[in-house]
Design an enzyme around this catalytic site. Sequence first.
Site, mmCIF file in Angstrom:
data_model
loop_
_atom_site.group_PDB
_atom_site.id
_atom_site.type_symbol
_atom_site.label_atom_id
_atom_site.label_comp_id
_atom_site.label_asym_id
_atom_site.label_seq_id
_atom_site.Cartn_x
_atom_site.Cartn_y
_atom_site.Cartn_z
ATOM 1 N N ARG A 23 0.847 -1.218 0.000
ATOM 2 C CA ARG A 23 0.000 0.000 0.000
ATOM 3 C C ARG A 23 0.864 1.244 0.000
ATOM 4 O O ARG A 23 0.540 2.258 -0.623
ATOM 5 C CB ARG A 23 -0.942 -0.006 1.205
ATOM 6 N N GLN A 30 -9.597 10.839 7.276
ATOM 7 C CA GLN A 30 -9.445 9.477 7.799
ATOM 8 C C GLN A 30 -8.360 8.744 7.002
ATOM 9 O O GLN A 30 -7.984 7.629 7.346
ATOM 10 C CB GLN A 30 -10.764 8.699 7.691
ATOM 11 N N CYS A 74 16.747 -5.560 21.161
ATOM 12 C CA CYS A 74 15.631 -5.956 22.042
ATOM 13 C C CYS A 74 14.539 -6.667 21.269
ATOM 14 O O CYS A 74 13.500 -6.993 21.825
ATOM 15 C CB CYS A 74 15.057 -4.717 22.729
ATOM 16 N N THR A 120 -16.543 9.390 2.233
ATOM 17 C CA THR A 120 -16.519 8.455 3.350
ATOM 18 C C THR A 120 -17.861 7.751 3.466
ATOM 19 O O THR A 120 -18.911 8.351 3.259
ATOM 20 C CB THR A 120 -16.156 9.139 4.686
ATOM 21 N N HIS A 166 -6.430 8.936 11.447
ATOM 22 C CA HIS A 166 -6.042 7.517 11.458
ATOM 23 C C HIS A 166 -4.571 7.313 11.167
ATOM 24 O O HIS A 166 -4.168 6.195 10.811
ATOM 25 C CB HIS A 166 -6.909 6.732 10.453
ATOM 26 N N ALA A 218 -15.343 13.207 -5.871
ATOM 27 C CA ALA A 218 -14.504 14.291 -5.354
ATOM 28 C C ALA A 218 -13.840 15.066 -6.493
ATOM 29 O O ALA A 218 -13.868 16.303 -6.523
ATOM 30 C CB ALA A 218 -13.431 13.687 -4.440
ATOM 31 N N ASN A 257 -20.690 12.448 -2.450
ATOM 32 C CA ASN A 257 -20.430 11.012 -2.557
ATOM 33 C C ASN A 257 -21.317 10.476 -3.675
ATOM 34 O O ASN A 257 -22.499 10.820 -3.722
ATOM 35 C CB ASN A 257 -20.801 10.337 -1.223
ATOM 36 N N PRO A 258 -20.766 9.632 -4.561
ATOM 37 C CA PRO A 258 -21.642 9.086 -5.610
ATOM 38 C C PRO A 258 -22.704 8.135 -5.057
ATOM 39 O O PRO A 258 -23.707 7.868 -5.712
ATOM 40 C CB PRO A 258 -20.673 8.345 -6.541
HETATM 41 N N1 APR Z 1 -15.453 10.421 -4.803
HETATM 42 C C1 APR Z 1 -16.168 10.502 -3.643
HETATM 43 N N2 APR Z 1 -16.555 9.420 -2.934
HETATM 44 C C2 APR Z 1 -16.215 8.217 -3.420
HETATM 45 C C3 APR Z 1 -15.495 8.043 -4.621
HETATM 46 C C4 APR Z 1 -15.106 9.216 -5.309
HETATM 47 N N3 APR Z 1 -14.421 9.139 -6.461
HETATM 48 N N4 APR Z 1 -15.324 6.695 -4.827
HETATM 49 C C5 APR Z 1 -15.907 6.063 -3.789
HETATM 50 N N5 APR Z 1 -16.455 6.966 -2.955
HETATM 51 C C6 APR Z 1 -17.153 6.740 -1.693
HETATM 52 C C7 APR Z 1 -17.848 5.412 -1.565
HETATM 53 O O1 APR Z 1 -19.179 5.531 -2.062
HETATM 54 C C8 APR Z 1 -17.845 5.223 -0.046
HETATM 55 O O2 APR Z 1 -18.978 5.860 0.522
HETATM 56 O O3 APR Z 1 -16.152 6.745 -0.689
HETATM 57 C C9 APR Z 1 -16.593 5.962 0.408
HETATM 58 C C10 APR Z 1 -15.458 5.049 0.832
HETATM 59 O O4 APR Z 1 -15.889 4.380 1.981
HETATM 60 P P1 APR Z 1 -14.874 3.391 2.740
HETATM 61 O O5 APR Z 1 -14.228 2.503 1.756
HETATM 62 O O6 APR Z 1 -15.666 2.810 3.890
HETATM 63 O O7 APR Z 1 -13.743 4.347 3.312
HETATM 64 P P2 APR Z 1 -13.801 5.272 4.592
HETATM 65 O O8 APR Z 1 -15.181 5.816 4.810
HETATM 66 O O9 APR Z 1 -12.717 6.252 4.472
HETATM 67 O O10 APR Z 1 -13.427 4.237 5.771
HETATM 68 C C11 APR Z 1 -13.237 4.797 7.063
HETATM 69 O O11 APR Z 1 -12.462 2.652 7.846
HETATM 70 O O12 APR Z 1 -11.262 0.795 7.328
HETATM 71 C C12 APR Z 1 -11.237 1.944 8.068
HETATM 72 O O13 APR Z 1 -9.353 3.147 8.749
HETATM 73 C C13 APR Z 1 -10.113 2.825 7.620
HETATM 74 O O14 APR Z 1 -10.077 5.241 7.443
HETATM 75 C C14 APR Z 1 -10.801 4.068 7.084
HETATM 76 C C15 APR Z 1 -12.147 4.034 7.765
#
Ligand code: APR
Length: 251
Positions: free
Chosen positions: A71, A103, A157, A195, A121, A238, A220-221
């Site tokens: 990653r 995050q 250690c 998110t 995070h 975004a 968010n889509p």
């Molecule tokens: N633009 C905007 N939003 C998007 C895009 C994009 N191009 N592509 C995907 N998404 C949205 C998805 O619809 C989803 O709602 O981004 C979101 C991603 O969600 P997650 O994969 O759950 O990520 P996140 O919300 O950041 O997770 C929170 O969970 O696993 C832990 O520590 C990790 O920080 C992370 C936390």
Amino acid sequence: MDGGLGALRERVQAAQRIVVLTGAGMSAESGIPTFRDTLTGLWSRFDPMQLASEAGFRAHPQRVWNWYAERRLGVRAAQPNPGHLALGGFAQRHPGRLTVVTQNVDDLHQRAGNPDTIRLHGDILEDRWLDPCPRRCGSACDTKGAAPGEPPRCRDCSNLVRPGVVWFGEDLPLGALSAAEAAADRAELMLVVGTSGAVWPAAGLAARARRAGAWVAIVNPDETEIDGDAHQLVRGTAARVLPGLLSDATA
Ligand code: APR
């Protein structure tokens, strides 16, 4: 711009205290996979408890270390997308008006012009010791000569090096969480971008800002678990929505 975005743009132009809460979707258009998107999400291919937890690391240090090493390569190869650049550009043109709370553990906000991004995070590019040093080697702990692929281990250690991210079950960095909460309490406008709202306490920041009087818009889509906390839902990505929303040009 359509009514929803046009009105939101006017709010951006009027607001003096804007907080932007971002998640993995913010970096999706930079090629960094999200966690919960069904087809591309990391958690659809890996078990988070095996890879993003201290127990998982202690059980299989090399497996977890390799996953983060992979990653890290992706983060280093990624470039900020137009969404990151829109946020960074706005912050540079209007110092002090926009705070990013993320995050995400990548450094794309910082590279795009938001150096004071609040990281809830942690930082995937940072190393940390797994245990407090039993022999007080402290900074003298010496990991030179770690075999490639092996997680670096102190030769004196045998303390292991772990990635500087917050794992499931771990507390968020206290300073970061209180700074994020203080920003939410002062915000006039909160944009929640990319998110799913699945992970707390980050997911609670939107409702906190709304209670404090901020206008909350989610970009968010797809639907999120915190859509109910928003005044406005902008169904878009975004990289496509933020440039128009944050530009200074009068539409
Ligand atoms: N633009 C905007 N939003 C998007 C895009 C994009 N191009 N592509 C995907 N998404 C949205 C998805 O619809 C989803 O709602 O981004 C979101 C991603 O969600 P997650 O994969 O759950 O990520 P996140 O919300 O950041 O997770 C929170 O969970 O696993 C832990 O520590 C990790 O920080 C992370 C936390």
